[in-house]
Design a protein around this motif. Structure first.
Motif, PDB file in Angstrom:
ATOM      1  N   MET A   1       0.845  -1.181   0.000  1.00 38.06           N
ATOM      2  CA  MET A   1       0.000   0.000   0.000  1.00 38.06           C
ATOM      3  C   MET A   1       0.892   1.247   0.000  1.00 38.06           C
ATOM      4  O   MET A   1       1.788   1.371   0.815  1.00 38.06           O
ATOM      5  CB  MET A   1      -0.884  -0.023   1.248  1.00 38.06           C
ATOM      6  N   VAL A   2       0.652   2.139  -0.915  1.00 37.53           N
ATOM      7  CA  VAL A   2       1.395   3.392  -0.994  1.00 37.53           C
ATOM      8  C   VAL A   2       0.535   4.478  -0.363  1.00 37.53           C
ATOM      9  O   VAL A   2      -0.674   4.557  -0.609  1.00 37.53           O
ATOM     10  CB  VAL A   2       1.727   3.756  -2.457  1.00 37.53           C
ATOM     11  N   ASP A  16      -2.810   0.808  -5.983  1.00 36.58           N
ATOM     12  CA  ASP A  16      -2.937   0.917  -7.431  1.00 36.58           C
ATOM     13  C   ASP A  16      -2.416   2.285  -7.899  1.00 36.58           C
ATOM     14  O   ASP A  16      -3.169   3.106  -8.404  1.00 36.58           O
ATOM     15  CB  ASP A  16      -4.411   0.745  -7.838  1.00 36.58           C
ATOM     16  N   THR A  17      -1.120   2.534  -7.685  1.00 36.98           N
ATOM     17  CA  THR A  17      -0.537   3.777  -8.181  1.00 36.98           C
ATOM     18  C   THR A  17       0.206   3.503  -9.484  1.00 36.98           C
ATOM     19  O   THR A  17       0.623   2.381  -9.749  1.00 36.98           O
ATOM     20  CB  THR A  17       0.443   4.412  -7.167  1.00 36.98           C
ATOM     21  N   VAL A  18       0.351   4.540 -10.279  1.00 42.46           N
ATOM     22  CA  VAL A  18       1.135   4.468 -11.511  1.00 42.46           C
ATOM     23  C   VAL A  18       2.353   5.358 -11.285  1.00 42.46           C
ATOM     24  O   VAL A  18       2.208   6.527 -10.922  1.00 42.46           O
ATOM     25  CB  VAL A  18       0.323   4.965 -12.726  1.00 42.46           C
ATOM     26  N   VAL A  19       3.555   4.812 -11.470  1.00 45.93           N
ATOM     27  CA  VAL A  19       4.776   5.580 -11.248  1.00 45.93           C
ATOM     28  C   VAL A  19       5.292   6.105 -12.577  1.00 45.93           C
ATOM     29  O   VAL A  19       5.542   5.334 -13.508  1.00 45.93           O
ATOM     30  CB  VAL A  19       5.859   4.732 -10.540  1.00 45.93           C
ATOM     31  N   VAL A  20       5.416   7.436 -12.659  1.00 49.19           N
ATOM     32  CA  VAL A  20       5.946   8.103 -13.840  1.00 49.19           C
ATOM     33  C   VAL A  20       6.998   9.094 -13.361  1.00 49.19           C
ATOM     34  O   VAL A  20       6.722   9.932 -12.499  1.00 49.19           O
ATOM     35  CB  VAL A  20       4.837   8.838 -14.626  1.00 49.19           C
ATOM     36  N   GLU A  21       8.195   8.975 -13.890  1.00 48.88           N
ATOM     37  CA  GLU A  21       9.307   9.856 -13.538  1.00 48.88           C
ATOM     38  C   GLU A  21       9.509   9.923 -12.017  1.00 48.88           C
ATOM     39  O   GLU A  21       9.779  10.976 -11.451  1.00 48.88           O
ATOM     40  CB  GLU A  21       9.095  11.250 -14.133  1.00 48.88           C
ATOM     41  N   GLY A  22       9.344   8.788 -11.353  1.00 51.36           N
ATOM     42  CA  GLY A  22       9.567   8.699  -9.921  1.00 51.36           C
ATOM     43  C   GLY A  22       8.423   9.177  -9.050  1.00 51.36           C
ATOM     44  O   GLY A  22       8.520   9.139  -7.823  1.00 51.36           O
ATOM     45  N   ASN A  23       7.328   9.624  -9.644  1.00 50.36           N
ATOM     46  CA  ASN A  23       6.171  10.106  -8.890  1.00 50.36           C
ATOM     47  C   ASN A  23       5.047   9.081  -8.932  1.00 50.36           C
ATOM     48  O   ASN A  23       4.718   8.560  -9.993  1.00 50.36           O
ATOM     49  CB  ASN A  23       5.656  11.426  -9.484  1.00 50.36           C
ATOM     50  N   HIS A  24       4.447   8.833  -7.763  1.00 55.97           N
ATOM     51  CA  HIS A  24       3.287   7.946  -7.680  1.00 55.97           C
ATOM     52  C   HIS A  24       2.042   8.758  -8.001  1.00 55.97           C
ATOM     53  O   HIS A  24       1.761   9.766  -7.340  1.00 55.97           O
ATOM     54  CB  HIS A  24       3.152   7.359  -6.269  1.00 55.97           C
ATOM     55  N   LYS A  88       6.310  18.875  -2.849  1.00 52.26           N
ATOM     56  CA  LYS A  88       6.390  19.962  -1.877  1.00 52.26           C
ATOM     57  C   LYS A  88       6.222  19.493  -0.430  1.00 52.26           C
ATOM     58  O   LYS A  88       5.403  19.993   0.316  1.00 52.26           O
ATOM     59  CB  LYS A  88       5.353  21.044  -2.208  1.00 52.26           C
ATOM     60  N   GLY A  89       7.019  18.488  -0.092  1.00 58.91           N
ATOM     61  CA  GLY A  89       7.029  18.039   1.297  1.00 58.91           C
ATOM     62  C   GLY A  89       6.027  16.957   1.633  1.00 58.91           C
ATOM     63  O   GLY A  89       6.002  16.459   2.759  1.00 58.91           O
ATOM     64  N   VAL A  90       5.191  16.562   0.680  1.00 57.63           N
ATOM     65  CA  VAL A  90       4.265  15.447   0.915  1.00 57.63           C
ATOM     66  C   VAL A  90       5.094  14.169   0.872  1.00 57.63           C
ATOM     67  O   VAL A  90       5.837  13.922  -0.089  1.00 57.63           O
ATOM     68  CB  VAL A  90       3.144  15.408  -0.151  1.00 57.63           C
ATOM     69  N   GLN A  91       5.002  13.385   1.921  1.00 53.84           N
ATOM     70  CA  GLN A  91       5.771  12.130   2.006  1.00 53.84           C
ATOM     71  C   GLN A  91       4.978  11.022   1.349  1.00 53.84           C
ATOM     72  O   GLN A  91       3.831  10.738   1.740  1.00 53.84           O
ATOM     73  CB  GLN A  91       6.073  11.788   3.457  1.00 53.84           C
ATOM     74  N   VAL A  92       5.578  10.396   0.338  1.00 53.67           N
ATOM     75  CA  VAL A  92       4.925   9.313  -0.389  1.00 53.67           C
ATOM     76  C   VAL A  92       5.767   8.066  -0.250  1.00 53.67           C
ATOM     77  O   VAL A  92       6.969   8.066  -0.481  1.00 53.67           O
ATOM     78  CB  VAL A  92       4.767   9.683  -1.890  1.00 53.67           C
ATOM     79  N   GLY A  93       5.121   6.990   0.131  1.00 49.58           N
ATOM     80  CA  GLY A  93       5.845   5.733   0.260  1.00 49.58           C
ATOM     81  C   GLY A  93       5.009   4.636   0.843  1.00 49.58           C
ATOM     82  O   GLY A  93       3.894   4.792   1.209  1.00 49.58           O
TER      83      GLY A  93
END
Length: 93
Positions: A1-2, A16-24, A88-93
């Protein structure tokens, strides 16, 4: 889960995220829309199209233009239609 979090608050969660250029890119329905505020900001990516932005509002704190999405992506970026990404500081992982 992301998950995406800002100021300790869960903004989005999905497996169910799609990763494009390192962004979820999260499905729009996986994002807490109550925390999003419309923004007039747009930017243009040559291969994805025109990005539109939302600001985050969490407990009275604003993170301007911290979320973006492509409402009408170019064909090569069709996989991110109806999806939202964060920075901008939002932590994604």
């Amino acid at each position: 889960m992301v998950e995406a979090r800002w100021n300790g608050t869960l903004i989005a969660s999905s497996d169910d995220t799609v990763v494009v250029e390192g962004n979820h890119y999260f499905p729009a329905d996986a994002v807490n829309a109550a925390l999003l505020r419309p923004s007039a900001t747009t930017t243009v990516c040559p291969w994805k199209g025109t990005a539109h932005y939302h600001s985050l509002n969490v407990d009275g704190a604003e993170n301007r233009d911290a979320a973006w999405y492509y409402p009408d992506p170019k064909p090569k970026a069709e996989a991110i239609r109806d999806r939202i990404a964060f920075w901008k500081g939002v932590q994604v992982g």
